[in-house]
Every structure is written in structure tokens, then in C-alpha cells.
Design an enzyme around this catalytic site. Structure first.
Site, mmCIF file in Angstrom:
data_model
loop_
_atom_site.group_PDB
_atom_site.id
_atom_site.type_symbol
_atom_site.label_atom_id
_atom_site.label_comp_id
_atom_site.label_asym_id
_atom_site.label_seq_id
_atom_site.Cartn_x
_atom_site.Cartn_y
_atom_site.Cartn_z
ATOM 1 C CG HIS A 72 -1.912 -1.169 1.188
ATOM 2 N ND1 HIS A 72 -3.259 -1.038 0.970
ATOM 3 C CD2 HIS A 72 -1.698 -2.499 1.341
ATOM 4 C CE1 HIS A 72 -3.833 -2.227 1.004
ATOM 5 N NE2 HIS A 72 -2.900 -3.144 1.235
ATOM 6 C CE1 TYR A 343 0.038 -5.052 7.442
ATOM 7 C CE2 TYR A 343 -1.325 -3.391 8.468
ATOM 8 C CZ TYR A 343 -1.183 -4.430 7.573
ATOM 9 O OH TYR A 343 -2.235 -4.828 6.804
#
Ligand code: HEM
Length: 370
Positions: A72, A343
């Protein structure tokens, strides 16, 4: 006092034998610590998937893009607020759902994939990530995608799929043989891919539906836990995606359209929470829940503005799905802890790297601030 005494901190009168024992003890502690690091780093288990290896895989597939998210990568910051309807308070004691509560929200819209400068493509998966700041210092961080189910069930399958879908440099497309082998080994992913392909792609970010895909548990004031999945449904009617020929030459057309819409007026979504029944899978994001499940309309998300990524704004937030307030808890979905760990690793790497400006400014001219 001897040098050994200085190094080991042993008292001056300590015998040679006692000193050797002390040195052995220190050596054992150091070896243990080194072993723990080696274990955590995955050096002792070359076949095991570690967070670092997941992030290495993104870098292998997408090439190096220092300073950007490893997935992303192309995004735009958004801000607004969430107004609770009060209906969610029945199943979750999180303050964000209390009747009348308005919670400030920072967020990020993005396109899946690790290419920060790729032109917007209609069918690339779109995402919405949000951070709710609750008054007592709690936070709810969440990231959702505009697809009905997730393409893989486990982190291992995620890493395999990344490699299987890596474009062949000669053709620019994935090798069909590799993809076929991946789907043969993962029939659950083949079924999910069919659902994802069949979805209606909307005109832009503003009229998309963003789903948690992973299940969570809402915990009520009396301690009762309810399995849930949730989705943000656009208030405006959705329009079908425009074809590539209509998007013109603006490489950031999806982001620029949302920024322009937000300059005109706020854009709203309803947070719809779906309540799972016994037997609905909470540990398998590739499988949808039956369409007839009870839903709760928990409130309205209103986005009021957008801004390019910059120091201190959404660029520097890790939308870790396990940062949850009291009243929202993880499910048994193995993707949740894998996401949190990956993440974090992506965040740590990009935080230590020099930054380049995002391709997305929110204006087709690529110049002015929003
Ligand atoms: C094992 C499975 C997954 C892996 C390894 C993975 C990996 C990643 C990574 C590395 C990032 C960049 C994080 C950062 O640097 O801040 C990311 C972003 C994101 N992922 Fe995942 N992901 C997984 C599953 C999912 C699922 C199930 C969803 C559900 C909707 C999801 C939604 C998102 C969103 C919305 C973002 C963008 C957040 C932002 O804008 O900062 N991911 N993912």
C-alpha cells in the site's frame, strides 16, 4: 585488582576457581542472549517465515523504494470524524460507540502493492486505514480493503502468493504456470480470487465499500463477546468504474478525484458491523459469512479533508490492526498477528530511510498543496 576482576566485577579477594565459574556464567548469559536474537531474527530456522522475511519478500517482488510502505505504498492522508449512533454500544463497550460520541479520525487511502509511483489502475485493490483517538488516550487503528474477502488464509500463503504473482520482467505479467501451481496448492485462494474478480469496482475512493475482512470480537459492558466483521458503506450511491480511456492522462486520478470531492464537501460512510453466528469462520478471511447475518449500524464516518503525505501526518502512522481499545479484541484469525508484526517491520525499515515526496499531491497539476 586484576583486569579479570575489573571486567567481571568480581571482588578483589575472589579465588581463581570462583572467577572461572563466574566467567562461565557470564558466557552462558551472553550465549543465551545471542541465541535469542538469532532465534528472533530467524537465523536458526531458515525455513520459517519471520516478519523480516515477509518484508524481504515485498522488497524482492517490488524492488527497493526506500522510505515508502512496503505494501500500500501509494497513498493520501485524510481526516475527519466518527459520530456514533449508539447502536454499537449494545455489543461493544469501546467509548467510540457510545451514543452521541464524536471521535476525531486521521486516515489514509491507498492502493495495494509496493509501487509508490505506479499509475492508478481501476482494478488495483483500494484501502482505507483509520486511527481513532479516544479521549482517555486509547486508540483504535484499523485498515480495510475494498474487496469482499482476502485472497489468502495464512501469512505463509501470503508470502507464497506474492512470489507467484510477481510480474515476469519479459512480459510484465505473472507467469501463468506459477499462479496455477499456487492456486492448485491453495484452493481456498482460488475460491477467494473468483469472488474478488466478480466484485463491482466503483468509480473511485469516495463511493467504495471498505471491509475489515478479518474477524474481531466486540466485548460488551457485561463482558459478553460477539464475533464481528465490519465494513464502511458509502453514503453516496456507488457508480461503476470508468474505463481507462476516460481517466485521461492523470496518473493519480483516483486520489485526485477524492481530494477534489473533499474540497467540494465532506464525504460520508456508515460503519456497518456484521454479527457472526456459531460456525461462521473467524480464522479464515478467504471465506465470506452468509449474507443474512444481523447487522448493526454503529455510526457515520465523515471525511472532511485530504493532504499529501508529509512528516508527522499519516505517512508516519503504523495502522497496526492490533492497536485496539477496550471493547474490541482480536479474533483467532492468524492474519491479524502476522499483519501486526509485518507492519511493524515495514514501519521500522521505512522510518530509518531517507524520504522522497509521494507521487500523490491531490491535484492533477502535481504542484499545489491541498
Ligand atoms: C499476512 C497478511 C498481510 C500482510 C503480510 C500485509 C502486509 C502489509 C504491509 C507490510 C503493509 C505496510 C505497513 C506499513 O508500512 O505501514 C500493509 C498495509 C496495509 N494492509 Fe496489509 N497485509 C496483510 C493482510 C492484510 C489484510 C487482511 C488487510 C485487510 C483489509 C490489509 C490491509 C492493509 C491496509 C489497509 C494497509 C495500508 C495501511 C496504510 O495506509 O498505512 N492487509 N500490509
Amino acid at each position: 585488582m586484576s583486569l579479570l576482576n575489573d571486567l567481571t566485577g568480581a571482588p578483589p579477594g575472589m579465588s581463581g576457581r570462583a572467577l572461572v565459574l563466574r566467567l562461565c556464567a557470564i558466557g552462558a548469559v551472553l550465549a543465551g542472549a545471542a541465541g535469542s536474537f538469532a532465534y528472533a531474527g530467524g537465523w536458526l530456522s531458515p525455513g520459517v517465515l519471520t516478519p523480516a522475511r515477509v518484508i524481504d519478500r515485498f522488497e524482492e517482488v517490488n524492488g527497493p523504494h526506500p522510505g515508502f510502505r512496503r505494501n500500500h505504498a501509494k497513498g493520501l492522508c485524510v481526516e475527519g470524524s466518527f459520530a456514533a449512533s449508539g447502536a454499537g454500544a449494545r455489543i461493544s463497550r469501546a467509548g467510540v460507540f457510545a451514543a452521541g460520541r464524536v471521535t476525531p479520525v486521521e486516515g489514509r487511502v491507498a492502493l495495494a502493492g509496493g509501487q509508490p509511483y505506479a499509475a492508478d489502475a481501476t482494478t488495483t485493490v483500494r484501502s482505507l486505514a483509520l486511527r481513532f483517538r479516544l479521549p482517555d488516550g486509547e486508540e483504535w487503528r484499523t485498515g480495510m480493503n475494498d474487496i469482499p474477502v482476502f485472497p489468502v488464509r495464512t501469512p505463509e500463503a501470503f508470502a507464497e502468493q506474492l512470489l507467484a504473482a510477481k510480474p515476469d520482467p519479459a512480459t510484465g505479467r505473472p507467469e501463468p504456470e506459477r499462479l496455477r501451481a499456487f492456486y492448485a496448492a491453495h484452493p481456498e485462494s482460488a475460491a477467494a480470487a473468483a469472488l474478488i474478480r466478480a466484485r463491482t469496482v466503483t468509480a473511485g475512493f469516495a463511493d467504495g465499500t471498505y471491509r475489515s475482512l478479518n474477524a474481531f470480537r466486540f466485548v460488551a459492558a457485561d463482558g459478553r463477546a460477539t464475533p464481528v466483521r465490519f465494513a464502511y458503506l458509502p453514503e453516496a450511491p456507488s457508480a461503476p468504474a470508468r474505463g481507462a480511456q476516460e481517466t485521461g492522462t492523470d496518473r493519480n486520478v483516483l486520489f485526485d478525484d477524492l481530494a477534489a470531492a473533499l474540497r467540494r464537501e465532506p464525504v460520508r460512510w456508515r460503519l456497518v458491523v456484521t454479527i457472526g453466528r456459531a460456525g461462521d469462520p473467524t480464522d479464515d478471511a478467504t471465506r465470506p459469512w452468509p449474507a443474512d447475518r444481523e447487522t448493526v449500524d454503529a455510526g457515520t464516518l465523515t471525511l472532511t479533508g485530504a493532504a499529501p503525505e508529509a512528516p508527522g501526518n499519516c505517512r508516519d502512522i503504523n495502522f497496526d490492526p492490533l492497536v485496539l481499545p477496550d471493547g474490541i479484541a482480536p479474533s483467532d484469525d492468524p492474519l491479524l498477528s502476522a499483519r501486526s508484526a509485518a507492519y511493524s517491520r515495514s514501519f521500522t525499515r521505512r522510518a530509518g530511510e531517507a524520504k522522497s515526496p509521494s507521487a500523490v499531491t491531490g491535484t492533477p497539476t502535481h504542484g499545489a498543496a491541498l
